[in-house]
Design a protein around this motif. Sequence first.
Motif, PDB file in Angstrom:
ATOM      1  N   PRO A   1       0.813  -1.220   0.000  1.00 60.74           N
ATOM      2  CA  PRO A   1       0.000   0.000   0.000  1.00 60.74           C
ATOM      3  C   PRO A   1       0.851   1.277   0.000  1.00 60.74           C
ATOM      4  O   PRO A   1       0.492   2.254  -0.655  1.00 60.74           O
ATOM      5  CB  PRO A   1      -0.817  -0.112   1.299  1.00 60.74           C
ATOM      6  CG  PRO A   1      -0.870  -1.577   1.594  1.00 60.74           C
ATOM      7  CD  PRO A   1       0.440  -2.139   1.089  1.00 60.74           C
ATOM      8  N   THR A   2       1.975   1.254   0.686  1.00 61.37           N
ATOM      9  CA  THR A   2       2.851   2.425   0.698  1.00 61.37           C
ATOM     10  C   THR A   2       3.415   2.666  -0.692  1.00 61.37           C
ATOM     11  O   THR A   2       3.441   3.801  -1.179  1.00 61.37           O
ATOM     12  CB  THR A   2       3.995   2.247   1.718  1.00 61.37           C
ATOM     13  OG1 THR A   2       3.431   2.035   3.019  1.00 61.37           O
ATOM     14  CG2 THR A   2       4.906   3.461   1.754  1.00 61.37           C
ATOM     15  N   ARG A   3       3.852   1.592  -1.344  1.00 57.54           N
ATOM     16  CA  ARG A   3       4.363   1.703  -2.716  1.00 57.54           C
ATOM     17  C   ARG A   3       3.274   2.239  -3.646  1.00 57.54           C
ATOM     18  O   ARG A   3       3.525   3.122  -4.473  1.00 57.54           O
ATOM     19  CB  ARG A   3       4.878   0.362  -3.211  1.00 57.54           C
ATOM     20  CG  ARG A   3       5.428   0.437  -4.639  1.00 57.54           C
ATOM     21  CD  ARG A   3       5.981  -0.882  -5.132  1.00 57.54           C
ATOM     22  NE  ARG A   3       5.027  -1.956  -4.953  1.00 57.54           N
ATOM     23  CZ  ARG A   3       5.331  -3.174  -4.517  1.00 57.54           C
ATOM     24  NH1 ARG A   3       6.568  -3.496  -4.232  1.00 57.54           N
ATOM     25  NH2 ARG A   3       4.398  -4.091  -4.371  1.00 57.54           N
ATOM     26  N   ALA A   4       2.057   1.739  -3.508  1.00 59.95           N
ATOM     27  CA  ALA A   4       0.947   2.195  -4.354  1.00 59.95           C
ATOM     28  C   ALA A   4       0.692   3.689  -4.153  1.00 59.95           C
ATOM     29  O   ALA A   4       0.484   4.427  -5.127  1.00 59.95           O
ATOM     30  CB  ALA A   4      -0.324   1.388  -4.053  1.00 59.95           C
ATOM     31  N   ARG A   5       0.719   4.154  -2.898  1.00 58.84           N
ATOM     32  CA  ARG A   5       0.506   5.582  -2.633  1.00 58.84           C
ATOM     33  C   ARG A   5       1.631   6.422  -3.228  1.00 58.84           C
ATOM     34  O   ARG A   5       1.388   7.486  -3.822  1.00 58.84           O
ATOM     35  CB  ARG A   5       0.385   5.839  -1.137  1.00 58.84           C
ATOM     36  CG  ARG A   5      -0.950   5.433  -0.543  1.00 58.84           C
ATOM     37  CD  ARG A   5      -1.114   5.925   0.885  1.00 58.84           C
ATOM     38  NE  ARG A   5      -0.131   5.376   1.795  1.00 58.84           N
ATOM     39  CZ  ARG A   5      -0.245   4.203   2.421  1.00 58.84           C
ATOM     40  NH1 ARG A   5      -1.314   3.462   2.231  1.00 58.84           N
ATOM     41  NH2 ARG A   5       0.697   3.792   3.239  1.00 58.84           N
ATOM     42  N   CYS A   6       2.852   5.962  -3.099  1.00 61.48           N
ATOM     43  CA  CYS A   6       3.991   6.698  -3.654  1.00 61.48           C
ATOM     44  C   CYS A   6       3.905   6.779  -5.170  1.00 61.48           C
ATOM     45  O   CYS A   6       4.135   7.838  -5.764  1.00 61.48           O
ATOM     46  CB  CYS A   6       5.314   6.050  -3.235  1.00 61.48           C
ATOM     47  SG  CYS A   6       5.689   6.223  -1.472  1.00 61.48           S
ATOM     48  N   LEU A   7       3.569   5.666  -5.812  1.00 58.63           N
ATOM     49  CA  LEU A   7       3.452   5.662  -7.268  1.00 58.63           C
ATOM     50  C   LEU A   7       2.298   6.538  -7.741  1.00 58.63           C
ATOM     51  O   LEU A   7       2.415   7.237  -8.748  1.00 58.63           O
ATOM     52  CB  LEU A   7       3.283   4.226  -7.787  1.00 58.63           C
ATOM     53  CG  LEU A   7       4.546   3.362  -7.711  1.00 58.63           C
ATOM     54  CD1 LEU A   7       4.203   1.899  -8.034  1.00 58.63           C
ATOM     55  CD2 LEU A   7       5.611   3.892  -8.639  1.00 58.63           C
ATOM     56  N   GLU A   8       1.189   6.534  -7.005  1.00 58.72           N
ATOM     57  CA  GLU A   8       0.044   7.372  -7.377  1.00 58.72           C
ATOM     58  C   GLU A   8       0.423   8.841  -7.252  1.00 58.72           C
ATOM     59  O   GLU A   8       0.087   9.657  -8.119  1.00 58.72           O
ATOM     60  CB  GLU A   8      -1.164   7.051  -6.491  1.00 58.72           C
ATOM     61  CG  GLU A   8      -2.416   7.795  -6.914  1.00 58.72           C
ATOM     62  CD  GLU A   8      -2.838   7.525  -8.358  1.00 58.72           C
ATOM     63  OE1 GLU A   8      -3.341   8.457  -9.000  1.00 58.72           O
ATOM     64  OE2 GLU A   8      -2.642   6.392  -8.866  1.00 58.72           O
ATOM     65  N   THR A   9       1.143   9.203  -6.211  1.00 57.51           N
ATOM     66  CA  THR A   9       1.608  10.584  -6.047  1.00 57.51           C
ATOM     67  C   THR A   9       2.539  10.954  -7.195  1.00 57.51           C
ATOM     68  O   THR A   9       2.434  12.045  -7.776  1.00 57.51           O
ATOM     69  CB  THR A   9       2.336  10.745  -4.704  1.00 57.51           C
ATOM     70  OG1 THR A   9       1.442  10.383  -3.645  1.00 57.51           O
ATOM     71  CG2 THR A   9       2.784  12.187  -4.500  1.00 57.51           C
ATOM     72  N   LEU A  10       3.448  10.033  -7.554  1.00 59.79           N
ATOM     73  CA  LEU A  10       4.367  10.290  -8.652  1.00 59.79           C
ATOM     74  C   LEU A  10       3.607  10.473  -9.969  1.00 59.79           C
ATOM     75  O   LEU A  10       3.896  11.397 -10.737  1.00 59.79           O
ATOM     76  CB  LEU A  10       5.378   9.138  -8.769  1.00 59.79           C
ATOM     77  CG  LEU A  10       6.420   9.256  -9.883  1.00 59.79           C
ATOM     78  CD1 LEU A  10       7.275  10.498  -9.700  1.00 59.79           C
ATOM     79  CD2 LEU A  10       7.284   7.996  -9.901  1.00 59.79           C
ATOM     80  N   ARG A  11       2.623   9.616 -10.225  1.00 60.33           N
ATOM     81  CA  ARG A  11       1.820   9.742 -11.446  1.00 60.33           C
ATOM     82  C   ARG A  11       1.145  11.122 -11.515  1.00 60.33           C
ATOM     83  O   ARG A  11       1.099  11.742 -12.577  1.00 60.33           O
ATOM     84  CB  ARG A  11       0.750   8.661 -11.501  1.00 60.33           C
ATOM     85  CG  ARG A  11       1.258   7.335 -11.979  1.00 60.33           C
ATOM     86  CD  ARG A  11       0.102   6.332 -12.152  1.00 60.33           C
ATOM     87  NE  ARG A  11       0.618   4.996 -12.032  1.00 60.33           N
ATOM     88  CZ  ARG A  11       0.565   4.240 -10.957  1.00 60.33           C
ATOM     89  NH1 ARG A  11      -0.045   4.668  -9.857  1.00 60.33           N
ATOM     90  NH2 ARG A  11       1.094   3.038 -10.927  1.00 60.33           N
ATOM     91  N   GLY A  12       0.628  11.578 -10.381  1.00 64.30           N
ATOM     92  CA  GLY A  12      -0.020  12.885 -10.345  1.00 64.30           C
ATOM     93  C   GLY A  12       0.933  14.022 -10.652  1.00 64.30           C
ATOM     94  O   GLY A  12       0.552  15.035 -11.234  1.00 64.30           O
ATOM     95  N   LEU A  13       2.206  13.837 -10.304  1.00 63.37           N
ATOM     96  CA  LEU A  13       3.210  14.899 -10.535  1.00 63.37           C
ATOM     97  C   LEU A  13       3.694  14.948 -11.967  1.00 63.37           C
ATOM     98  O   LEU A  13       4.136  16.001 -12.429  1.00 63.37           O
ATOM     99  CB  LEU A  13       4.394  14.691  -9.591  1.00 63.37           C
ATOM    100  CG  LEU A  13       4.113  14.918  -8.101  1.00 63.37           C
ATOM    101  CD1 LEU A  13       5.317  14.463  -7.275  1.00 63.37           C
ATOM    102  CD2 LEU A  13       3.797  16.384  -7.845  1.00 63.37           C
ATOM    103  N   VAL A  14       3.649  13.834 -12.685  1.00 60.23           N
ATOM    104  CA  VAL A  14       4.211  13.800 -14.039  1.00 60.23           C
ATOM    105  C   VAL A  14       3.148  13.825 -15.140  1.00 60.23           C
ATOM    106  O   VAL A  14       3.466  13.669 -16.300  1.00 60.23           O
ATOM    107  CB  VAL A  14       5.158  12.600 -14.257  1.00 60.23           C
ATOM    108  CG1 VAL A  14       6.378  12.729 -13.398  1.00 60.23           C
ATOM    109  CG2 VAL A  14       4.461  11.284 -14.032  1.00 60.23           C
ATOM    110  N   ARG A  15       1.898  14.000 -14.810  1.00 60.76           N
ATOM    111  CA  ARG A  15       0.828  14.052 -15.832  1.00 60.76           C
ATOM    112  C   ARG A  15       0.920  15.290 -16.641  1.00 60.76           C
ATOM    113  O   ARG A  15       1.367  16.298 -16.339  1.00 60.76           O
ATOM    114  CB  ARG A  15      -0.532  13.956 -15.182  1.00 60.76           C
ATOM    115  CG  ARG A  15      -0.774  12.573 -14.666  1.00 60.76           C
ATOM    116  CD  ARG A  15      -2.123  12.488 -14.015  1.00 60.76           C
ATOM    117  NE  ARG A  15      -2.098  11.297 -13.194  1.00 60.76           N
ATOM    118  CZ  ARG A  15      -3.048  10.412 -13.178  1.00 60.76           C
ATOM    119  NH1 ARG A  15      -4.111  10.574 -13.898  1.00 60.76           N
ATOM    120  NH2 ARG A  15      -2.965   9.360 -12.428  1.00 60.76           N
TER     121      ARG A  15
END
Length: 173
Positions: free
Chosen positions: A159-173
Amino acid sequence: MALQDGTDELMDRARDGDGAAWARLVERYSGMLWAIARGHGLGDADSGDVVQTTWLRLVERMDGLRSPAAVGAWLATTARHESARLAARAARDLPPLVVAAPEAAPDQVVLARERLGQVATAIATLPRRCQVLLRMVAQNAGQADLAAALRIPVGSVGPTRARCLETLRGLVR
Protein backbone atom coordinates in the motif's frame (compact mmCIF):
# COMPACT_ATOMS: atom_id res chain seq x y z
CA MET A 1 41.83 33.02 26.18
CA ALA A 2 38.41 31.62 27.12
CA LEU A 3 35.32 32.64 25.21
CA GLN A 4 32.71 34.45 27.23
CA ASP A 5 30.04 31.92 26.30
CA GLY A 6 31.67 29.30 28.53
CA THR A 7 32.15 26.67 25.82
CA ASP A 8 35.60 25.77 27.13
CA GLU A 9 34.19 25.20 30.60
CA LEU A 10 31.33 23.11 29.21
CA MET A 11 33.83 21.00 27.29
CA ASP A 12 35.95 20.46 30.40
CA ARG A 13 32.90 19.44 32.40
CA ALA A 14 31.60 17.19 29.61
CA ARG A 15 35.01 15.54 29.34
CA ASP A 16 34.73 14.79 33.06
CA GLY A 17 31.36 13.09 32.52
CA ASP A 18 28.99 15.92 33.47
CA GLY A 19 25.69 15.06 31.79
CA ALA A 20 24.29 18.58 32.20
CA ALA A 21 27.31 20.00 30.36
CA TRP A 22 26.77 17.50 27.53
CA ALA A 23 23.11 18.44 27.36
CA ARG A 24 24.01 22.13 27.12
CA LEU A 25 26.53 21.46 24.32
CA VAL A 26 23.97 19.39 22.42
CA GLU A 27 21.34 22.11 22.90
CA ARG A 28 23.79 24.79 21.75
CA TYR A 29 25.12 23.08 18.61
CA SER A 30 22.60 20.51 17.35
CA GLY A 31 20.58 23.08 15.37
CA MET A 32 23.73 24.09 13.52
CA LEU A 33 24.58 20.45 12.76
CA TRP A 34 21.08 19.80 11.39
CA ALA A 35 21.31 22.94 9.24
CA ILE A 36 24.65 21.82 7.79
CA ALA A 37 23.27 18.38 6.92
CA ARG A 38 20.11 19.88 5.38
CA GLY A 39 22.29 22.30 3.42
CA HIS A 40 23.86 19.27 1.72
CA GLY A 41 20.41 18.17 0.54
CA LEU A 42 20.11 15.28 2.99
CA GLY A 43 16.74 14.02 4.18
CA ASP A 44 15.60 13.36 7.73
CA ALA A 45 17.27 9.99 8.25
CA ASP A 46 20.61 10.96 6.70
CA SER A 47 20.64 14.31 8.51
CA GLY A 48 20.02 12.48 11.77
CA ASP A 49 22.90 10.15 10.97
CA VAL A 50 25.18 13.13 10.33
CA VAL A 51 24.25 14.75 13.65
CA GLN A 52 24.66 11.51 15.57
CA THR A 53 27.98 10.65 13.90
CA THR A 54 29.31 14.15 14.52
CA TRP A 55 28.59 13.88 18.24
CA LEU A 56 30.15 10.41 18.29
CA ARG A 57 33.32 11.79 16.64
CA LEU A 58 33.48 14.46 19.35
CA VAL A 59 33.29 11.82 22.06
CA GLU A 60 36.04 9.82 20.33
CA ARG A 61 38.34 12.82 19.86
CA MET A 62 37.41 15.05 22.76
CA ASP A 63 40.69 14.56 24.62
CA GLY A 64 42.71 15.52 21.54
CA LEU A 65 41.05 18.89 20.86
CA ARG A 66 43.65 21.65 21.16
CA SER A 67 41.14 24.38 21.85
CA PRO A 68 37.98 23.22 23.63
CA ALA A 69 36.48 26.70 23.18
CA ALA A 70 36.55 26.15 19.38
CA VAL A 71 34.39 23.03 19.55
CA GLY A 72 31.66 24.75 17.50
CA ALA A 73 33.99 25.15 14.52
CA TRP A 74 35.23 21.58 14.99
CA LEU A 75 31.65 20.25 15.04
CA ALA A 76 30.73 22.29 11.94
CA THR A 77 33.74 20.99 10.00
CA THR A 78 33.05 17.42 11.04
CA ALA A 79 29.36 17.73 10.09
CA ARG A 80 30.30 19.16 6.67
CA HIS A 81 32.68 16.26 5.99
CA GLU A 82 30.14 13.67 7.14
CA SER A 83 27.35 15.33 5.12
CA ALA A 84 29.49 15.37 1.98
CA ARG A 85 30.37 11.70 2.50
CA LEU A 86 26.71 10.69 2.87
CA ALA A 87 25.60 12.84 -0.07
CA ALA A 88 28.28 11.26 -2.28
CA ARG A 89 27.24 7.77 -1.17
CA ALA A 90 23.59 8.53 -1.90
CA ALA A 91 24.52 9.73 -5.39
CA ARG A 92 26.48 6.51 -6.04
CA ASP A 93 23.54 4.40 -4.81
CA LEU A 94 21.07 5.85 -7.30
CA PRO A 95 19.98 3.41 -9.98
CA PRO A 96 21.47 4.14 -13.40
CA LEU A 97 19.31 6.16 -15.76
CA VAL A 98 17.94 4.24 -18.72
CA VAL A 99 18.00 6.18 -21.97
CA ALA A 100 16.23 5.26 -25.19
CA ALA A 101 18.06 2.88 -27.51
CA PRO A 102 20.54 4.61 -29.87
CA GLU A 103 18.69 3.42 -32.96
CA ALA A 104 15.57 5.39 -31.97
CA ALA A 105 14.64 8.40 -34.03
CA PRO A 106 16.14 11.67 -32.74
CA ASP A 107 12.73 13.11 -31.83
CA GLN A 108 11.93 9.96 -29.82
CA VAL A 109 15.23 10.26 -27.97
CA VAL A 110 14.50 13.90 -27.14
CA LEU A 111 11.00 13.05 -25.91
CA ALA A 112 12.28 10.12 -23.84
CA ARG A 113 14.97 12.27 -22.21
CA GLU A 114 12.47 15.04 -21.55
CA ARG A 115 10.09 12.57 -19.92
CA LEU A 116 12.94 11.08 -17.88
CA GLY A 117 13.85 14.56 -16.67
CA GLN A 118 10.23 15.17 -15.65
CA VAL A 119 10.15 11.90 -13.71
CA ALA A 120 13.47 12.65 -11.99
CA THR A 121 12.26 16.12 -11.00
CA ALA A 122 8.99 14.67 -9.71
CA ILE A 123 10.80 12.00 -7.68
CA ALA A 124 12.95 14.69 -6.07
CA THR A 125 9.79 16.42 -4.80
CA LEU A 126 8.35 13.28 -3.22
CA PRO A 127 8.69 12.73 0.51
CA ARG A 128 12.00 11.09 1.47
CA ARG A 129 10.22 7.83 2.35
CA CYS A 130 8.80 7.55 -1.19
CA GLN A 131 12.16 8.40 -2.74
CA VAL A 132 13.86 5.63 -0.78
CA LEU A 133 11.09 3.14 -1.54
CA LEU A 134 11.09 3.85 -5.29
CA ARG A 135 14.88 3.66 -5.55
CA MET A 136 14.87 0.33 -3.73
CA VAL A 137 12.03 -0.99 -5.91
CA ALA A 138 14.03 0.03 -9.00
CA GLN A 139 16.89 -2.07 -7.62
CA ASN A 140 14.54 -5.05 -7.17
CA ALA A 141 14.64 -4.98 -3.37
CA GLY A 142 12.47 -7.56 -1.65
CA GLN A 143 9.49 -6.82 0.58
CA ALA A 144 11.44 -7.59 3.75
CA ASP A 145 14.27 -5.24 2.74
CA LEU A 146 11.79 -2.49 1.90
CA ALA A 147 9.98 -2.96 5.21
CA ALA A 148 13.25 -2.84 7.15
CA ALA A 149 14.50 0.26 5.32
CA LEU A 150 11.22 2.10 5.83
CA ARG A 151 10.66 0.74 9.34
CA ILE A 152 7.15 -0.43 8.50
CA PRO A 153 5.44 -3.86 8.63
CA VAL A 154 5.93 -6.05 5.56
CA GLY A 155 2.18 -5.90 4.93
CA SER A 156 2.35 -2.11 4.61
CA VAL A 157 4.95 -2.12 1.83
CA GLY A 158 2.48 -2.72 -1.02
CA PRO A 159 0.00 0.00 0.00
CA THR A 160 2.85 2.43 0.70
CA ARG A 161 4.36 1.70 -2.72
CA ALA A 162 0.95 2.20 -4.35
CA ARG A 163 0.51 5.58 -2.63
CA CYS A 164 3.99 6.70 -3.65
CA LEU A 165 3.45 5.66 -7.27
CA GLU A 166 0.04 7.37 -7.38
CA THR A 167 1.61 10.58 -6.05
CA LEU A 168 4.37 10.29 -8.65
CA ARG A 169 1.82 9.74 -11.45
CA GLY A 170 -0.02 12.88 -10.34
CA LEU A 171 3.21 14.90 -10.53
CA VAL A 172 4.21 13.80 -14.04
CA ARG A 173 0.83 14.05 -15.83
